[in-house]
Enzyme design. Structure first.
Site, PDB file in Angstrom:
ATOM      1  N   ASP A  64      -1.946  -4.398  -2.735  1.00 50.62           N
ATOM      2  CA  ASP A  64      -2.473  -5.713  -2.371  1.00 50.62           C
ATOM      3  C   ASP A  64      -1.370  -6.493  -1.671  1.00 50.62           C
ATOM      4  O   ASP A  64      -0.206  -6.089  -1.695  1.00 50.62           O
ATOM      5  CB  ASP A  64      -3.051  -6.449  -3.577  1.00 50.62           C
ATOM      6  CG  ASP A  64      -2.018  -6.882  -4.602  1.00 50.62           C
ATOM      7  OD1 ASP A  64      -0.926  -6.266  -4.645  1.00 50.62           O
ATOM      8  OD2 ASP A  64      -2.283  -7.823  -5.364  1.00 50.62           O
ATOM      9  N   TYR A  66       1.563  -9.125  -0.396  1.00 44.47           N
ATOM     10  CA  TYR A  66       2.636  -9.882  -1.043  1.00 44.47           C
ATOM     11  C   TYR A  66       2.067 -11.227  -1.491  1.00 44.47           C
ATOM     12  O   TYR A  66       1.301 -11.869  -0.765  1.00 44.47           O
ATOM     13  CB  TYR A  66       3.784 -10.135  -0.064  1.00 44.47           C
ATOM     14  CG  TYR A  66       4.508  -8.899   0.418  1.00 44.47           C
ATOM     15  CD1 TYR A  66       5.115  -8.019  -0.479  1.00 44.47           C
ATOM     16  CD2 TYR A  66       4.611  -8.626   1.783  1.00 44.47           C
ATOM     17  CE1 TYR A  66       5.806  -6.897  -0.025  1.00 44.47           C
ATOM     18  CE2 TYR A  66       5.308  -7.514   2.245  1.00 44.47           C
ATOM     19  CZ  TYR A  66       5.901  -6.651   1.330  1.00 44.47           C
ATOM     20  OH  TYR A  66       6.576  -5.548   1.785  1.00 44.47           O
ATOM     21  N   PHE A  77       3.043  -3.978   3.537  1.00 46.10           N
ATOM     22  CA  PHE A  77       4.514  -3.881   3.537  1.00 46.10           C
ATOM     23  C   PHE A  77       5.201  -4.786   4.560  1.00 46.10           C
ATOM     24  O   PHE A  77       6.406  -4.978   4.499  1.00 46.10           O
ATOM     25  CB  PHE A  77       4.990  -2.429   3.742  1.00 46.10           C
ATOM     26  CG  PHE A  77       4.574  -1.505   2.649  1.00 46.10           C
ATOM     27  CD1 PHE A  77       5.136  -1.602   1.380  1.00 46.10           C
ATOM     28  CD2 PHE A  77       3.617  -0.522   2.877  1.00 46.10           C
ATOM     29  CE1 PHE A  77       4.747  -0.745   0.354  1.00 46.10           C
ATOM     30  CE2 PHE A  77       3.225   0.341   1.860  1.00 46.10           C
ATOM     31  CZ  PHE A  77       3.786   0.230   0.595  1.00 46.10           C
ATOM     32  N   HIS A 186       6.033   5.288  -5.032  1.00 44.49           N
ATOM     33  CA  HIS A 186       5.993   4.020  -4.297  1.00 44.49           C
ATOM     34  C   HIS A 186       7.407   3.579  -3.952  1.00 44.49           C
ATOM     35  O   HIS A 186       8.353   3.848  -4.710  1.00 44.49           O
ATOM     36  CB  HIS A 186       5.319   2.955  -5.172  1.00 44.49           C
ATOM     37  CG  HIS A 186       4.913   1.726  -4.432  1.00 44.49           C
ATOM     38  ND1 HIS A 186       5.794   0.684  -4.194  1.00 44.49           N
ATOM     39  CD2 HIS A 186       3.737   1.362  -3.872  1.00 44.49           C
ATOM     40  CE1 HIS A 186       5.167  -0.267  -3.521  1.00 44.49           C
ATOM     41  NE2 HIS A 186       3.917   0.118  -3.309  1.00 44.49           N
TER      42      HIS A 186
END
Length: 222
Positions: A64, A66, A77, A186
């Site tokens: 989801d 930031y 990202f 991740h």
């Protein structure tokens, strides 16, 4: 009505009429009226706006957006210029440097990747300010799963970069043998040492694209 401005409009037209999306839309109107929600409502669909269905070569799947002020702008990202790159993105840069020798950028805006066919999609497209995963389970996942299914139908090969448990779960939607699925931990500081560092996904992606007579991605964002 949602207007993306490319072939996604036709492909997702029916999806935007479904009950779950109408309920999601009502939820979002209330959320945006109540307090800070990220990204801006005008940036929610940037991943699809910037990379049309026909142009997708690589799918980079995030979770989801930031949830800090000024960070999210609709691409997983990525943060706009002037915003300090968050730790996950800093780790992505570190792996890019180790994998292909890319100099560490001074900013965190990854829009240049989208123009080359990298779909930078979160599985959930909005978040309440300061509260990670606050819009999880509200309907976004149904829409973004459909995006993945539509891409899976493509004959033209695509590389799917699935980083972390949530992204790896989407591998079940990718059944077309034409495509390449690359999975690892991740890039978050909590997990990057457990398989993200050293994954070499950027060079592997380009090797696959070149093997299929596709132009490789120039990962350098300067």
């Amino acid at each position: 009505m949602v207007h993306i401005g490319n072939d996604w409009d036709v492909l997702l037209k029916d999806e935007f009429q479904k009950d779950y999306y109408q309920q999601l839309r009502k939820f979002l109107v209330d959320e945006y009226n109540r307090g800070p929600v990220y990204p801006s409502m005008y940036d929610i669909f940037n991943a699809l706006k910037y990379t049309s269905y026909a142009d997708v070569k690589v799918v980079l799947l995030g979770q989801d957006p930031y949830h800090g002020k000024g960070q999210a702008h609709g691409l997983c990202f990525s943060v706009k210029k002037g915003i300090t790159p968050p730790p996950s993105l800093q780790n992505i840069y570190r792996e890019l440097h180790d994998d292909i020798g890319m100099p560490i950028p001074s900013h965190g805006e990854l829009t240049a990747w989208t123009k080359q066919g990298v779909l930078m999609l979160n599985t959930v497209l909005t978040v309440r300010g300061g509260i990670a995963n606050s819009h999880r389970g509200k309907g976004w996942e149904i829409l973004t799963d459909q995006v993945i299914r539509l891409l899976n139908q493509r004959e033209k090969p695509i590389v799917f970069l699935l980083w972390g448990k949530n992204a790896r779960e989407k591998a079940a939607l990718i059944t077309n043998p034409n495509h390449l699925i690359l999975t690892c931990a991740h890039p978050s500081p909590y997990s990057a040492d457990y398989g993200f560092f050293g994954c070499r996904h950027f060079s592997k992606t380009n090797a696959f694209l070149e093997a299929h007579k596709e132009r490789p991605i120039d990962w350098n964002i300067y």
